[in-house]
Design a protein around this motif. Structure first.
Motif, PDB file in Angstrom:
ATOM      1  N   PRO A 104       0.890  -1.354  -0.016  1.00  0.00           N
ATOM      2  CA  PRO A 104       0.164   0.019  -0.085  1.00  0.00           C
ATOM      3  C   PRO A 104       0.936   1.229  -0.119  1.00  0.00           C
ATOM      4  O   PRO A 104       1.936   1.195   0.682  1.00  0.00           O
ATOM      5  CB  PRO A 104      -0.731  -0.135   1.360  1.00  0.00           C
ATOM      6  CG  PRO A 104      -0.015  -1.096   2.094  1.00  0.00           C
ATOM      7  CD  PRO A 104       0.721  -1.856   1.186  1.00  0.00           C
ATOM      8  N   ILE A 105       0.331   2.371  -0.614  1.00  0.00           N
ATOM      9  CA  ILE A 105       0.757   3.531  -0.585  1.00  0.00           C
ATOM     10  C   ILE A 105      -0.078   4.345   0.155  1.00  0.00           C
ATOM     11  O   ILE A 105      -1.282   4.441   0.033  1.00  0.00           O
ATOM     12  CB  ILE A 105       0.931   4.221  -1.978  1.00  0.00           C
ATOM     13  CG1 ILE A 105       2.040   3.423  -2.671  1.00  0.00           C
ATOM     14  CG2 ILE A 105       1.294   5.734  -1.890  1.00  0.00           C
ATOM     15  CD1 ILE A 105       1.882   4.082  -4.308  1.00  0.00           C
ATOM     16  N   ILE A 117      10.120   3.830   3.514  1.00  0.00           N
ATOM     17  CA  ILE A 117       9.584   4.272   4.886  1.00  0.00           C
ATOM     18  C   ILE A 117       9.653   2.871   5.886  1.00  0.00           C
ATOM     19  O   ILE A 117       8.722   2.019   5.511  1.00  0.00           O
ATOM     20  CB  ILE A 117       8.437   5.043   5.263  1.00  0.00           C
ATOM     21  CG1 ILE A 117       8.256   6.256   4.320  1.00  0.00           C
ATOM     22  CG2 ILE A 117       8.109   5.338   6.682  1.00  0.00           C
ATOM     23  CD1 ILE A 117       9.375   7.201   4.644  1.00  0.00           C
ATOM     24  N   GLU A 118      10.784   2.774   6.769  1.00  0.00           N
ATOM     25  CA  GLU A 118      10.747   1.722   7.554  1.00  0.00           C
ATOM     26  C   GLU A 118      10.724   2.049   8.844  1.00  0.00           C
ATOM     27  O   GLU A 118      10.316   1.032   9.823  1.00  0.00           O
ATOM     28  CB  GLU A 118      12.117   1.026   7.438  1.00  0.00           C
ATOM     29  CG  GLU A 118      12.166   0.455   5.720  1.00  0.00           C
ATOM     30  CD  GLU A 118      13.504  -0.425   5.491  1.00  0.00           C
ATOM     31  OE1 GLU A 118      14.466  -0.708   6.458  1.00  0.00           O
ATOM     32  OE2 GLU A 118      13.546  -0.944   4.235  1.00  0.00           O
ATOM     33  N   ASN A 161      10.765   7.401  12.886  1.00  0.00           N
ATOM     34  CA  ASN A 161      11.270   8.529  12.829  1.00  0.00           C
ATOM     35  C   ASN A 161      11.534   9.014  11.236  1.00  0.00           C
ATOM     36  O   ASN A 161      11.360  10.425  10.980  1.00  0.00           O
ATOM     37  CB  ASN A 161      12.821   8.556  13.477  1.00  0.00           C
ATOM     38  CG  ASN A 161      13.634   7.616  12.662  1.00  0.00           C
ATOM     39  OD1 ASN A 161      13.382   6.530  12.432  1.00  0.00           O
ATOM     40  ND2 ASN A 161      14.779   8.321  12.226  1.00  0.00           N
ATOM     41  N   THR A 162      11.541   8.251  10.260  1.00  0.00           N
ATOM     42  CA  THR A 162      11.673   8.592   8.909  1.00  0.00           C
ATOM     43  C   THR A 162      10.175   8.968   8.438  1.00  0.00           C
ATOM     44  O   THR A 162      10.327  10.012   7.807  1.00  0.00           O
ATOM     45  CB  THR A 162      12.061   7.397   8.220  1.00  0.00           C
ATOM     46  OG1 THR A 162      13.079   6.743   8.580  1.00  0.00           O
ATOM     47  CG2 THR A 162      12.303   7.779   6.757  1.00  0.00           C
ATOM     48  N   LEU A 163       9.143   8.501   8.980  1.00  0.00           N
ATOM     49  CA  LEU A 163       7.950   9.017   8.610  1.00  0.00           C
ATOM     50  C   LEU A 163       7.780  10.347   9.181  1.00  0.00           C
ATOM     51  O   LEU A 163       7.020  11.310   8.634  1.00  0.00           O
ATOM     52  CB  LEU A 163       6.623   8.031   9.212  1.00  0.00           C
ATOM     53  CG  LEU A 163       5.422   8.207   9.057  1.00  0.00           C
ATOM     54  CD1 LEU A 163       5.147   8.575   7.504  1.00  0.00           C
ATOM     55  CD2 LEU A 163       4.292   7.491   9.668  1.00  0.00           C
ATOM     56  N   GLN A 203       5.131   5.084   1.634  1.00  0.00           N
ATOM     57  CA  GLN A 203       5.141   3.828   1.471  1.00  0.00           C
ATOM     58  C   GLN A 203       6.539   3.041   1.949  1.00  0.00           C
ATOM     59  O   GLN A 203       7.438   3.654   2.058  1.00  0.00           O
ATOM     60  CB  GLN A 203       5.000   3.603   0.004  1.00  0.00           C
ATOM     61  CG  GLN A 203       5.205   2.150  -0.651  1.00  0.00           C
ATOM     62  CD  GLN A 203       5.226   2.058  -2.246  1.00  0.00           C
ATOM     63  OE1 GLN A 203       5.692   2.935  -2.663  1.00  0.00           O
ATOM     64  NE2 GLN A 203       5.371   0.683  -2.718  1.00  0.00           N
ATOM     65  N   GLY A 204       5.943   1.839   2.692  1.00  0.00           N
ATOM     66  CA  GLY A 204       7.246   1.072   3.155  1.00  0.00           C
ATOM     67  C   GLY A 204       6.801  -0.004   4.045  1.00  0.00           C
ATOM     68  O   GLY A 204       5.789   0.108   4.508  1.00  0.00           O
ATOM     69  N   PHE A 205       7.842  -0.522   4.610  1.00  0.00           N
ATOM     70  CA  PHE A 205       7.726  -1.575   5.388  1.00  0.00           C
ATOM     71  C   PHE A 205       7.181  -1.262   6.693  1.00  0.00           C
ATOM     72  O   PHE A 205       6.533  -1.940   7.587  1.00  0.00           O
ATOM     73  CB  PHE A 205       9.079  -2.254   5.790  1.00  0.00           C
ATOM     74  CG  PHE A 205       9.617  -3.201   4.508  1.00  0.00           C
ATOM     75  CD1 PHE A 205       8.993  -3.372   3.463  1.00  0.00           C
ATOM     76  CD2 PHE A 205      10.836  -3.723   4.688  1.00  0.00           C
ATOM     77  CE1 PHE A 205       9.099  -4.038   2.409  1.00  0.00           C
ATOM     78  CE2 PHE A 205      11.288  -4.693   3.663  1.00  0.00           C
ATOM     79  CZ  PHE A 205      10.495  -4.561   2.397  1.00  0.00           C
ATOM     80  N   TYR A 206       7.325   0.004   7.346  1.00  0.00           N
ATOM     81  CA  TYR A 206       6.908   0.709   8.404  1.00  0.00           C
ATOM     82  C   TYR A 206       5.339   0.259   8.393  1.00  0.00           C
ATOM     83  O   TYR A 206       4.788  -0.022   9.413  1.00  0.00           O
ATOM     84  CB  TYR A 206       7.082   1.883   8.670  1.00  0.00           C
ATOM     85  CG  TYR A 206       6.336   2.752   9.776  1.00  0.00           C
ATOM     86  CD1 TYR A 206       6.805   2.421  11.043  1.00  0.00           C
ATOM     87  CD2 TYR A 206       5.275   3.443   9.620  1.00  0.00           C
ATOM     88  CE1 TYR A 206       6.200   2.991  12.185  1.00  0.00           C
ATOM     89  CE2 TYR A 206       4.728   3.933  10.754  1.00  0.00           C
ATOM     90  CZ  TYR A 206       5.069   3.857  12.114  1.00  0.00           C
ATOM     91  OH  TYR A 206       4.745   4.316  13.173  1.00  0.00           O
ATOM     92  N   PHE A 207       4.435   0.373   7.195  1.00  0.00           N
ATOM     93  CA  PHE A 207       3.233   0.225   7.136  1.00  0.00           C
ATOM     94  C   PHE A 207       2.779  -1.032   6.729  1.00  0.00           C
ATOM     95  O   PHE A 207       1.986  -1.920   7.496  1.00  0.00           O
ATOM     96  CB  PHE A 207       2.554   1.285   5.956  1.00  0.00           C
ATOM     97  CG  PHE A 207       2.939   2.550   6.148  1.00  0.00           C
ATOM     98  CD1 PHE A 207       2.174   3.552   7.064  1.00  0.00           C
ATOM     99  CD2 PHE A 207       3.769   2.994   5.344  1.00  0.00           C
ATOM    100  CE1 PHE A 207       2.474   4.975   7.229  1.00  0.00           C
ATOM    101  CE2 PHE A 207       4.225   4.459   5.639  1.00  0.00           C
ATOM    102  CZ  PHE A 207       3.473   5.200   6.508  1.00  0.00           C
TER     103      PHE A 207
END
Length: 237
Positions: free
Chosen positions: A21-22, A207-208, A211-213, A225-229
């Motif tokens: 997902p985005i 985005i993992e 803090n990056t988000l 978008q990324g593994f964080y989600f």
């Protein structure tokens, strides 16, 4: 690492789309899905493209891979009111087989405006004539175009903004650096401002961590978008 289990009997029948997902950060909801090619081995291991693309290229199946992932993704989302993206390669831009395929497949496809094709910034600028031809086809089919892997330090921003695109994907690392470095912050702010002026969405990718988000949010990014989600999976559920 290459897929040692796969031999000359390699078949695209084993390649399926995985969906990531985005996210729309303003509404904490899925905005779109990127459809990513995965090769399923006999023991049901999902292999990344970096593990099997050498086989695709060896058998001259690059166009067929694009068509396979497009077809399977299109069938999955046909009756689902959700936007989705598919990646296209440099060779796809100039391949008349892909052009004819898209025009044929979308003749009766419902709401083709839900579809976007992702092209790396490098490829979009490297073959500008082919990109222009390909973009005209996409526009005629109501397909949107997304620039992937945009690096503000290495890519001509004005050149990218001149293209008929709907979104730009930027690594989360860029936004982390912008929080710590004034020069990076100014470049990133300019990118976001110009994209807003041109009605182009900015998507923070890879985005993992939180803090990056948070860094992306502070810079005004609305999509991520990324593994964080969520990691890519064979289902959107």
């Amino acid at each position: 690492m290459q897929v040692t289990e796969v031999t000359e009997s390699f078949s695209l029948d084993s390649v399926v789309p995985f969906f990531q997902p985005i996210m729309d950060l303003s509404h904490d909801a899925v905005w779109s899905y990127e459809c990513l090619a995965r090769l399923m081995t006999l023991d049901e291991r999902a292999c990344l493209p970096s593990e099997f693309l050498y086989l695709v290229e060896r058998h001259d199946l690059v166009a067929e891979l694009t068509q396979t992932i497009f077809n399977r993704s299109a069938n999955y989302f046909r009756d689902i009111n959700m936007a989705w993206n598919i990646n296209v390669s440099l060779s796809d831009l100039s391949d008349p087989t892909i052009h004819r395929f898209l025009m044929s497949e979308l003749k009766s496809y419902p709401n083709p405006q839900r579809i976007s094709v992702e092209i790396t910034a490098q490829n979009a600028l490297l073959e500008s004539a082919h990109f222009s031809e390909f973009s005209e086809i996409c526009q005629s089919l109501n397909i949107k175009m997304v620039i992937d892997h945009f690096d503000p330090d290495k890519t001509d921003l004005q050149g990218i903004l001149a293209l008929p695109i709907s979104a730009i994907k930027v690594s989360g690392e860029v936004f982390e650096n912008a929080v710590l470095n004034t020069e990076s912050a100014n470049k990133t702010k300019l990118l976001i401002e110009l994209c807003e002026q041109n009605n182009i969405a900015v998507i923070a990718e890879h985005i993992e961590q939180k803090n990056t988000l948070d860094a992306a949010k502070r810079m005004g990014v609305k999509y991520a978008q990324g593994f964080y989600f969520c990691q890519p999976s064979a289902s959107t559920n």
